[in-house]
Motif scaffolding. Structure first.
Motif, short mmCIF file in Angstrom:
data_model
loop_
_atom_site.label_atom_id
_atom_site.label_comp_id
_atom_site.label_asym_id
_atom_site.label_seq_id
_atom_site.Cartn_x
_atom_site.Cartn_y
_atom_site.Cartn_z
N GLN A 80 52.03 51.50 36.36
CA GLN A 80 53.31 51.55 35.63
C GLN A 80 54.43 51.05 36.53
O GLN A 80 54.45 51.34 37.73
N THR A 88 63.78 51.22 32.30
CA THR A 88 62.70 50.56 31.56
C THR A 88 61.39 50.79 32.29
O THR A 88 61.33 50.64 33.51
N SER A 122 52.50 48.16 25.88
CA SER A 122 53.66 48.79 26.52
C SER A 122 54.35 47.83 27.48
O SER A 122 54.56 48.17 28.66
N GLN A 152 53.51 56.32 21.69
CA GLN A 152 53.72 56.49 23.14
C GLN A 152 54.21 55.21 23.82
O GLN A 152 54.49 55.21 25.02
N THR A 154 56.08 52.24 25.51
CA THR A 154 57.40 52.12 26.13
C THR A 154 57.93 50.68 26.02
O THR A 154 58.83 50.29 26.76
N GLN A 156 59.80 47.28 25.08
CA GLN A 156 61.20 46.96 24.75
C GLN A 156 61.31 45.48 24.39
O GLN A 156 60.45 44.69 24.76
#
Ligand code: FNR
Length: 393
Positions: A80, A88, A122, A152, A154, A156
């Protein structure tokens, strides 16, 4: 046994195991004019090729005897990555670059397919000014897909801006992006004039019926002056200069990222102007030919900004085709890479699923490269001093 082996060979040779497999398959399925538009570069395509070769020239020196056994719930390395002052988070340091006209690769869904892949993985999708789907529809699909299938995620959206000759039209694009939920503005600055793409000239490249740069058609009014002005060309403002950044910053509160920096002086100037990030990019070799490859440009840029007080995110794109390429970029200081053509190959081969597969292949390769280099975290990649710059090959 021979029969079995042959069956196995046919099966495995057909399996799409890496980005180059997707490239070759896309070449089979796309019409020549579109394949050429996507794949080629400017002039003699030296920069296009050097972007790829630059990564291959760099060699890794792995660290050994480090416990890299499962360190996350997924039972694999946690990669991650936090961007833009931790506002972000993406699942690994790889973002979808802005590329034009996804409906040329996948006529039915175009950018709506790409955005589903971004949600599933994600990551960030950076939507081009010259997308073939309206930015509002992409944002709507982004929200819908997260809510329905990936709560879930993330993921953008970022919006890539070409400043148009008509500044009011440019302002309108920025306001629309902000209003429908895009989280950063990516200003492309290496395109003050279209590069010399001879393949497109030879092919007499033109848009197939029904596909157009939808963001430049105002309020679905296909007969408006705005629409007429942009139907066949995108009049990008070649007078754009550093002083215009203040104007952009005054009309948006979105973080500003400048895409297309190669010179260390420009990286320093960008920091002076108070921007939040830069993308080291030569537009995938489609603009200035013989421009330095991006991975070769990165170290001087990192050196130039090392001592600046104001810290920014440095991203890089161009020629990233393997997990080891991502690892090399991160090792040399990039927060994340962006990929352009690999996503187009995935889209062409199998729509949203194809683009998702390409991302997942790169993620797996990246995690494997981390483990084989003795890295348990993204921070380890930088600490381990893994890249040899001046090898003798
Ligand atoms: C691009 N690129 C690009 N960049 C941008 O800022 N706005 C755009 O609309 C486009 N359009 C576009 C179309 C096509 C077909 C390609 C191949 C590229 C450049 C893109 O964002 C990125 O810099 C490169 O694609 C990165 O190189 P790779 O990953 O394709 O090697």
């Amino acid at each position: 046994i021979e029969e079995k082996a042959n069956k196995y060979l046919t099966k495995t040779s057909r399996a799409l195991l890496n980005v180059e497999d997707y490239h070759q398959q896309a070449k089979q399925v796309l019409p020549q004019m579109i394949y050429d538009f996507y794949s080629t570069g400017s002039d003699d395509q030296l920069t296009l090729n050097d972007n790829l070769q630059g990564f291959r020239r760099l060699k890794l020196r792995p660290k050994i005897l480090i416990d890299v056994s499962s360190h996350s719930t997924e039972n694999s390395i946690n990669c991650q990555t936090q961007l833009l002052n931790s506002t972000t988070i993406i699942s690994f340091p790889c973002i979808i670059a802005p590329t034009a006209l996804h409906r040329l690769a996948n006529n039915e869904h175009g950018e709506l397919a790409t955005v589903r892949a971004a949600v599933a993985c994600s990551t960030i999708m950076c939507v081009s000014t010259t997308a073939s789907t309206r930015m509002e529809l992409i944002a709507e699909e982004h929200r819908r897909h997260i809510k329905t299938n990936y709560p879930q995620s993330t993921s953008q959206l970022w919006y890539q801006l070409y400043v148009l000759k008509n500044r009011q039209h440019s302002q309108k694009l920025i306001e629309r992006a902000e209003k429908c939920g895009y989280k950063a503005l990516v200003l492309t600055v290496d395109h003050c004039h279209l590069g010399n793409r001879e393949c497109d000239v030879r092919n007499n490249f033109s848009l197939p019926n029904g596909i157009q740069t939808e963001n430049l058609i105002d309020d679905h009014d296909y007969d408006s002056e705005f629409a007429k002005a942009y139907r066949n060309t995108v009049p990008i403002d070649s007078s754009l200069s550093w002083k215009d950044l203040k104007w952009i910053q005054s009309i948006t509160s979105l973080p500003l990222i400048i895409k297309g920096i190669i010179h260390p002086d420009d990286a320093r100037e960008a920091i002076k102007q108070g921007i939040q990030g830069i993308i080291v990019s030569n537009h995938g070799g489609r603009q200035l030919d013989t421009c330095l490859s991006t991975i070769d440009a990165l170290p001087d840029i990192m050196n130039a900004i090392r001592n600046e007080k104001h810290k920014i995110d440095v991203y890089i794109d161009g020629g990233i085709r393997r997990g080891t390429d991502i690892l090399k970029a991160v090792a040399l200081g990039a927060k994340a890479v962006l990929i352009g053509r690999p996503i187009l190959w995935g889209l062409a081969v199998n729509g949203a699923q194809g683009a998702q597969n390409v991302m997942e292949i790169l993620k797996k390769e990246f995690q494997l490269a981390m483990m084989l280099c003795g890295c348990r975290t993204i921070e380890d990649i930088i600490k381990n001093d893994l890249v040899v710059m001046n090898n003798r090959n």
